[in-house]
Design a protein around this motif. Structure first.
Motif, PDB file in Angstrom:
ATOM      1  N   UNK A 104       0.841  -1.209   0.000  1.00 16.25           N
ATOM      2  CA  UNK A 104       0.000   0.000   0.000  1.00 16.25           C
ATOM      3  C   UNK A 104       0.871   1.253   0.000  1.00 16.25           C
ATOM      4  N   UNK A 105       1.968   1.226   0.714  1.00 16.64           N
ATOM      5  CA  UNK A 105       2.877   2.385   0.730  1.00 16.64           C
ATOM      6  C   UNK A 105       3.486   2.611  -0.650  1.00 16.64           C
ATOM      7  N   UNK A 106       3.886   1.542  -1.323  1.00 17.26           N
ATOM      8  CA  UNK A 106       4.360   1.678  -2.699  1.00 17.26           C
ATOM      9  C   UNK A 106       3.261   2.238  -3.599  1.00 17.26           C
ATOM     10  N   UNK A 107       2.032   1.736  -3.423  1.00 13.15           N
ATOM     11  CA  UNK A 107       0.913   2.216  -4.232  1.00 13.15           C
ATOM     12  C   UNK A 107       0.719   3.719  -4.091  1.00 13.15           C
ATOM     13  N   UNK A 108       0.793   4.213  -2.862  1.00 10.19           N
ATOM     14  CA  UNK A 108       0.574   5.642  -2.637  1.00 10.19           C
ATOM     15  C   UNK A 108       1.606   6.475  -3.393  1.00 10.19           C
ATOM     16  N   UNK A 109       2.856   6.056  -3.344  1.00 13.28           N
ATOM     17  CA  UNK A 109       3.895   6.766  -4.084  1.00 13.28           C
ATOM     18  C   UNK A 109       3.684   6.656  -5.588  1.00 13.28           C
ATOM     19  N   UNK A 110       3.382   5.458  -6.037  1.00  9.64           N
ATOM     20  CA  UNK A 110       3.264   5.249  -7.476  1.00  9.64           C
ATOM     21  C   UNK A 110       2.040   5.962  -8.050  1.00  9.64           C
ATOM     22  N   UNK A 111       0.934   5.970  -7.318  1.00 14.58           N
ATOM     23  CA  UNK A 111      -0.239   6.724  -7.765  1.00 14.58           C
ATOM     24  C   UNK A 111       0.127   8.178  -8.027  1.00 14.58           C
ATOM     25  N   UNK A 112       0.877   8.757  -7.114  1.00 18.23           N
ATOM     26  CA  UNK A 112       1.245  10.171  -7.237  1.00 18.23           C
ATOM     27  C   UNK A 112       2.114  10.408  -8.468  1.00 18.23           C
ATOM     28  N   UNK A 113       3.159   9.601  -8.623  1.00 19.27           N
ATOM     29  CA  UNK A 113       4.096   9.869  -9.709  1.00 19.27           C
ATOM     30  C   UNK A 113       3.548   9.440 -11.067  1.00 19.27           C
ATOM     31  N   UNK A 114       2.678   8.445 -11.103  1.00 23.77           N
ATOM     32  CA  UNK A 114       2.002   8.129 -12.364  1.00 23.77           C
ATOM     33  C   UNK A 114       1.179   9.317 -12.848  1.00 23.77           C
ATOM     34  N   UNK A 115       0.373   9.875 -11.960  1.00 24.39           N
ATOM     35  CA  UNK A 115      -0.482  10.995 -12.351  1.00 24.39           C
ATOM     36  C   UNK A 115       0.349  12.216 -12.727  1.00 24.39           C
ATOM     37  N   UNK A 116       1.402  12.470 -11.981  1.00 25.48           N
ATOM     38  CA  UNK A 116       2.223  13.646 -12.238  1.00 25.48           C
ATOM     39  C   UNK A 116       3.012  13.524 -13.534  1.00 25.48           C
ATOM     40  N   UNK A 117       3.454  12.304 -13.861  1.00 34.05           N
ATOM     41  CA  UNK A 117       4.343  12.118 -15.001  1.00 34.05           C
ATOM     42  C   UNK A 117       3.661  11.547 -16.236  1.00 34.05           C
ATOM     43  N   UNK A 118       2.349  11.398 -16.185  1.00 33.77           N
ATOM     44  CA  UNK A 118       1.622  10.932 -17.357  1.00 33.77           C
ATOM     45  C   UNK A 118       1.854   9.468 -17.692  1.00 33.77           C
ATOM     46  N   UNK A 119       1.877   8.634 -16.672  1.00 33.29           N
ATOM     47  CA  UNK A 119       2.116   7.204 -16.838  1.00 33.29           C
ATOM     48  C   UNK A 119       0.973   6.454 -16.166  1.00 33.29           C
ATOM     49  N   UNK A 120       0.626   5.278 -16.701  1.00 32.07           N
ATOM     50  CA  UNK A 120      -0.359   4.455 -15.997  1.00 32.07           C
ATOM     51  C   UNK A 120      -0.109   2.987 -16.274  1.00 32.07           C
ATOM     52  N   UNK A 121      -0.779   2.151 -15.501  1.00 28.79           N
ATOM     53  CA  UNK A 121      -0.722   0.710 -15.710  1.00 28.79           C
ATOM     54  C   UNK A 121       0.545   0.020 -15.242  1.00 28.79           C
ATOM     55  N   UNK A 122       1.327   0.653 -14.371  1.00 27.42           N
ATOM     56  CA  UNK A 122       2.557   0.025 -13.906  1.00 27.42           C
ATOM     57  C   UNK A 122       2.261  -1.144 -12.960  1.00 27.42           C
ATOM     58  N   UNK A 123       3.111  -2.155 -13.038  1.00 33.09           N
ATOM     59  CA  UNK A 123       2.967  -3.349 -12.215  1.00 33.09           C
ATOM     60  C   UNK A 123       4.193  -3.517 -11.320  1.00 33.09           C
ATOM     61  N   UNK A 124       4.062  -4.440 -10.357  1.00 27.53           N
ATOM     62  CA  UNK A 124       5.181  -4.774  -9.484  1.00 27.53           C
ATOM     63  C   UNK A 124       5.650  -6.202  -9.745  1.00 27.53           C
ATOM     64  N   UNK A 125       6.955  -6.376  -9.747  1.00 25.57           N
ATOM     65  CA  UNK A 125       7.558  -7.682  -9.509  1.00 25.57           C
ATOM     66  C   UNK A 125       8.065  -7.641  -8.071  1.00 25.57           C
ATOM     67  N   UNK A 126       7.601  -8.576  -7.260  1.00 27.02           N
ATOM     68  CA  UNK A 126       7.929  -8.563  -5.830  1.00 27.02           C
ATOM     69  C   UNK A 126       8.819  -9.748  -5.493  1.00 27.02           C
ATOM     70  N   UNK A 127      10.067  -9.492  -5.121  1.00 26.56           N
ATOM     71  CA  UNK A 127      10.914 -10.581  -4.625  1.00 26.56           C
ATOM     72  C   UNK A 127      10.585 -10.869  -3.161  1.00 26.56           C
ATOM     73  N   UNK A 128      10.493 -12.132  -2.830  1.00 26.13           N
ATOM     74  CA  UNK A 128      10.254 -12.525  -1.443  1.00 26.13           C
ATOM     75  C   UNK A 128      11.621 -12.803  -0.825  1.00 26.13           C
ATOM     76  N   UNK A 129      12.066 -11.894   0.059  1.00 25.13           N
ATOM     77  CA  UNK A 129      13.472 -11.866   0.465  1.00 25.13           C
ATOM     78  C   UNK A 129      13.707 -12.096   1.954  1.00 25.13           C
ATOM     79  N   UNK A 130      12.650 -12.138   2.746  1.00 34.70           N
ATOM     80  CA  UNK A 130      12.832 -12.257   4.187  1.00 34.70           C
ATOM     81  C   UNK A 130      11.868 -13.291   4.754  1.00 34.70           C
ATOM     82  N   UNK A 131      12.149 -13.716   5.995  1.00 31.95           N
ATOM     83  CA  UNK A 131      11.263 -14.674   6.661  1.00 31.95           C
ATOM     84  C   UNK A 131       9.870 -14.080   6.821  1.00 31.95           C
ATOM     85  N   UNK A 132       9.803 -12.826   7.208  1.00 33.21           N
ATOM     86  CA  UNK A 132       8.500 -12.174   7.378  1.00 33.21           C
ATOM     87  C   UNK A 132       7.716 -12.167   6.070  1.00 33.21           C
TER      88      UNK A 132
END
Length: 295
Positions: A104-132
């Protein structure tokens, strides 16, 4: 997300290396701003990566283009996204995500910069890197429609090996449970399941065996760390002509039988019914996506 077979990393401050990655035939490249870029060069690397995105996209419209930003805890993520969320980018390789709140924190940042920079439809590749992250991978997979792929961890010397304390083997039994949790989370949420990581640069036979084992588990692509690994990975995760012919024949045989009111039949010595037909249809659809993008 497009079912990328090979995803190859390129240090963001080494633009010439991007052309080598493309020449190697990688389906997708990740321009890195995190571990491979020294701290003193990170600011300049942002500008380099932003320029590279436009250049690569113009010359290679079909290649996947992602950027690995610095983790949220570094407080560099916002500056990274501000610079690299530009037209031509396909998404963000989002490191050190451990909970759905991180997404959700990534989403909040990406929503802002997508709208500001004229970009949409970005996706995430998420590496699972920790026990948590391992424990929370199901929630992470479902946390946002932007999550398009997750990576089952296998690396010999990276974060997950340190955190879990396993002793790596080429067979990968020590990471099977970890990868399986991620794989099931991907299947439940409809994500592209990726495996990683083969670190022995010269052992291509070992790479092939490891990638083939990952494909057998259900993964559909793999992270690469060197251009010489790309061809092997692409070959392992590509639909073969023989497999296409087999599954197309199964679909044709079932549809013919169904039109005659028969729901179960014999196909090349196998008992098949609608469950087999559904698998074959899905397999052929994925094969078509891969081949239609010029893979």
């Amino acid at each position: 997300m497009h079912p990328y077979r090979s995803i190859l990393f390129v240090p963001g401050h080494r633009p010439a290396w991007a052309q080598k990655a493309i020449a190697a035939g990688a389906d997708c490249i990740v321009l890195d701003l995190e571990d491979s870029v020294p701290a003193a060069e990170k600011a300049d690397a942002r500008d380099t990566v932003a320029e590279l995105i436009g250049t690569i996209r113009s010359d290679h419209p079909n290649i996947g283009l992602f950027v690995r930003v610095n983790p949220l805890a570094t407080r560099l993520t916002g500056s990274d996204l501000e610079a690299v969320v530009v037209p031509g980018l396909d998404g963000i390789f989002a490191p050190k995500i451990e909970t759905e709140i991180d997404v959700v924190r990534y989403d909040a940042l990406l929503d802002h910069f997508e709208m500001r920079n004229g970009v949409d439809g970005l996706e995430y590749i998420v590496p699972i890197e920790t026990v948590k992250a391992i424990w929370n991978c199901r929630e992470i997979a479902a946390a946002s429609p932007r999550v398009g792929a997750m990576i089952g961890p296998t690396a010999e010397h990276a974060d997950i090996a340190r955190e879990v304390g396993f002793e790596w083997t080429p067979e990968g039994e020590e990471s099977l449970y970890l990868r399986s949790r991620v794989l099931l989370a991907c299947r439940e949420s409809g994500l592209h399941a990726l495996t990683a990581l083969w670190e022995d640069l010269e052992n291509l036979d070992g790479l092939r065996a490891f990638a083939t084992h990952g494909r057998g588990l259900g993964f559909r692509g793999m992270i690469a760390i060197h251009p010489k690994h790309v061809a092997t990975i692409n070959d392992v995760f590509s639909p073969s002509a023989r497999d296409i012919e087999f599954y197309q024949g199964m679909v044709d045989a079932y549809e013919k039988a169904a039109a005659e009111g028969v729901g179960a039949l014999r196909y090349r010595g196998l008992h098949i019914d609608k469950a087999h037909y559904d698998k074959a249809v899905g397999w052929l659809q994925r094969a078509e996506i891969i081949t239609s993008k010029g893979a």
